[in-house]
Design a protein around this motif. Sequence first.
Motif, PDB file in Angstrom:
ATOM      1  N   ALA A 227       3.381   7.369 -13.292  1.00 45.73           N
ATOM      2  CA  ALA A 227       3.370   8.794 -13.275  1.00 45.73           C
ATOM      3  C   ALA A 227       4.602   9.460 -13.261  1.00 45.73           C
ATOM      4  O   ALA A 227       5.508   9.003 -12.544  1.00 45.73           O
ATOM      5  CB  ALA A 227       2.183   9.048 -12.283  1.00 45.73           C
ATOM      6  N   GLY A 228       4.736  10.380 -13.914  1.00 42.66           N
ATOM      7  CA  GLY A 228       5.749  11.270 -13.861  1.00 42.66           C
ATOM      8  C   GLY A 228       6.005  11.941 -12.739  1.00 42.66           C
ATOM      9  O   GLY A 228       7.133  12.078 -12.094  1.00 42.66           O
ATOM     10  N   SER A 229       4.757  12.346 -11.833  1.00 45.01           N
ATOM     11  CA  SER A 229       5.045  12.777 -10.560  1.00 45.01           C
ATOM     12  C   SER A 229       5.638  11.879  -9.689  1.00 45.01           C
ATOM     13  O   SER A 229       6.436  11.930  -8.627  1.00 45.01           O
ATOM     14  CB  SER A 229       3.586  13.159 -10.102  1.00 45.01           C
ATOM     15  OG  SER A 229       2.660  11.930 -10.092  1.00 45.01           O
TER      16      SER A 229
ATOM     17  N   ARG B 257      -3.538   9.042   1.465  1.00 44.06           N
ATOM     18  CA  ARG B 257      -2.656  10.212   1.431  1.00 44.06           C
ATOM     19  C   ARG B 257      -1.467   9.744   0.703  1.00 44.06           C
ATOM     20  O   ARG B 257      -0.422   9.745   1.275  1.00 44.06           O
ATOM     21  CB  ARG B 257      -2.463  10.848   2.745  1.00 44.06           C
ATOM     22  CG  ARG B 257      -3.859  11.188   3.494  1.00 44.06           C
ATOM     23  CD  ARG B 257      -3.428  11.711   4.805  1.00 44.06           C
ATOM     24  NE  ARG B 257      -4.767  12.147   5.560  1.00 44.06           N
ATOM     25  CZ  ARG B 257      -5.283  13.310   5.663  1.00 44.06           C
ATOM     26  NH1 ARG B 257      -4.633  14.372   5.278  1.00 44.06           N
ATOM     27  NH2 ARG B 257      -6.393  13.529   6.346  1.00 44.06           N
ATOM     28  N   TYR B 258      -1.610   9.485  -0.519  1.00 44.62           N
ATOM     29  CA  TYR B 258      -0.313   9.067  -1.285  1.00 44.62           C
ATOM     30  C   TYR B 258      -0.756   8.950  -2.813  1.00 44.62           C
ATOM     31  O   TYR B 258      -2.121   8.866  -3.331  1.00 44.62           O
ATOM     32  CB  TYR B 258      -0.006   7.675  -1.084  1.00 44.62           C
ATOM     33  CG  TYR B 258      -0.947   6.479  -0.957  1.00 44.62           C
ATOM     34  CD1 TYR B 258      -1.265   5.943  -2.256  1.00 44.62           C
ATOM     35  CD2 TYR B 258      -1.756   6.078   0.198  1.00 44.62           C
ATOM     36  CE1 TYR B 258      -2.266   4.908  -2.215  1.00 44.62           C
ATOM     37  CE2 TYR B 258      -2.730   5.317   0.132  1.00 44.62           C
ATOM     38  CZ  TYR B 258      -3.060   4.583  -1.080  1.00 44.62           C
ATOM     39  OH  TYR B 258      -3.932   3.669  -1.030  1.00 44.62           O
ATOM     40  N   GLY B 259       0.038   8.841  -3.775  1.00 42.37           N
ATOM     41  CA  GLY B 259      -0.139   8.631  -5.041  1.00 42.37           C
ATOM     42  C   GLY B 259      -0.762   9.863  -5.836  1.00 42.37           C
ATOM     43  O   GLY B 259      -0.824  11.158  -5.437  1.00 42.37           O
ATOM     44  N   GLU B 260      -1.062   9.651  -7.090  1.00 44.10           N
ATOM     45  CA  GLU B 260      -1.519  10.717  -7.823  1.00 44.10           C
ATOM     46  C   GLU B 260      -2.741  11.494  -7.318  1.00 44.10           C
ATOM     47  O   GLU B 260      -3.161  12.566  -7.529  1.00 44.10           O
ATOM     48  CB  GLU B 260      -1.764  10.199  -9.444  1.00 44.10           C
ATOM     49  CG  GLU B 260      -0.743  10.129 -10.342  1.00 44.10           C
ATOM     50  CD  GLU B 260      -1.117   9.718 -11.640  1.00 44.10           C
ATOM     51  OE1 GLU B 260      -1.570   8.774 -12.001  1.00 44.10           O
ATOM     52  OE2 GLU B 260      -1.076  10.931 -12.540  1.00 44.10           O
ATOM     53  N   SER B 261      -3.780  10.655  -6.811  1.00 41.90           N
ATOM     54  CA  SER B 261      -4.807  11.119  -6.382  1.00 41.90           C
ATOM     55  C   SER B 261      -4.817  12.196  -5.159  1.00 41.90           C
ATOM     56  O   SER B 261      -5.297  13.100  -5.076  1.00 41.90           O
ATOM     57  CB  SER B 261      -5.892  10.176  -5.856  1.00 41.90           C
ATOM     58  OG  SER B 261      -6.434   9.414  -7.146  1.00 41.90           O
TER      59      SER B 261
END
Length: 340
Positions: free
Chosen positions: A100-102, A152-156
């Motif tokens: 992911a770019g994020s 509480r991490y990552g794209e989601s």
Amino acid sequence: MKRRTFLTAALALGVAGCAPAATGGSPSPSASGPAPSASNARATIGLSYIPNVQFAPFYVGQSQSLFDGVDAAVSVRHHGSNEGLFNALTAGSEDFLVAAGSEAMQARAQGVDVIAVGSYYKTFPVEVIVLGSSPIQQLSDLKGRKLGVPGRYGESWLAVQVALATAGLSEDDVKIVEVGYTQVAALSGKKVDAVTGFRTNELVQLQAAGAEPRSLPVAPGTVPLVSTSLLTTAAYAKAHPEVVRQVIAAVTKAIEATAADQKAAIDISAKQIPGWTEAARPNAEAVLAATVDVMALQDGKFLPALDPAQWDAMSAFLEKSKLIEKPVAAADAFTNEYSG
């Protein structure tokens, strides 16, 4: 850095023995050996999870010799089950990474030399998913309700922050429930009122189960988060600019070939997926169709250039929401120099 929910192959394909990767550990072998090269350059492409139909373009590219035009030894490498997302890239055992770019922007804020050089998913794939019978019709209806997230991490988790901002809510307005990678079971069992999930994964699973899910975009229009992209390091791009251009061009052709003949793409992918059986095909077809959808081809053509406005918006959002250790200018995190 913890991992996101990009690929959960065991559920998406019904293939036994598959699970999402975690942090740390040792690398896995390449999916196939390097292609011959006239130069001494190497282009190892890291696929951040175990073999999955969502990576079909890379398998198609190898099968159809689309990487033969790259002036480097091209190989594809899946990460190990306990391997950090950027470990191999920073250690020099990978030259490209599909992630992911994020996450790339967050890593760059931590001092990782990583830049995005091309698109993979053009449409942000994470949405808020509810059951068809749910009274939740819009994001503001999440107030006071249970929202299931992997963690509480990552794209989601970033998608949750965008969704809350869109709805004018705070984390205190909803009941965040960490359900791990069991969003489908948690929602189906009504342990939560909504979950964040991928259009290419959880939504497909729920549809296949006859749950009649509905999904709500986390923001109107363009989401201020960039999803799966082709990443490399600034050092590699500077040293091998033509290889970067050639890899992007080859991946673009592979995406187009995958979209044009999805049945063939699944046949090719099946040879890469451990434990594959034909019983997995219907789900794989749905997953691949959803994957092609978020790639947003136009008249069969894939446009690999990244959206500068979306990167600017992401930079501002991550900084404003304190989701990044220090500000990162969009211009430092991505480039379209090699995708034209």
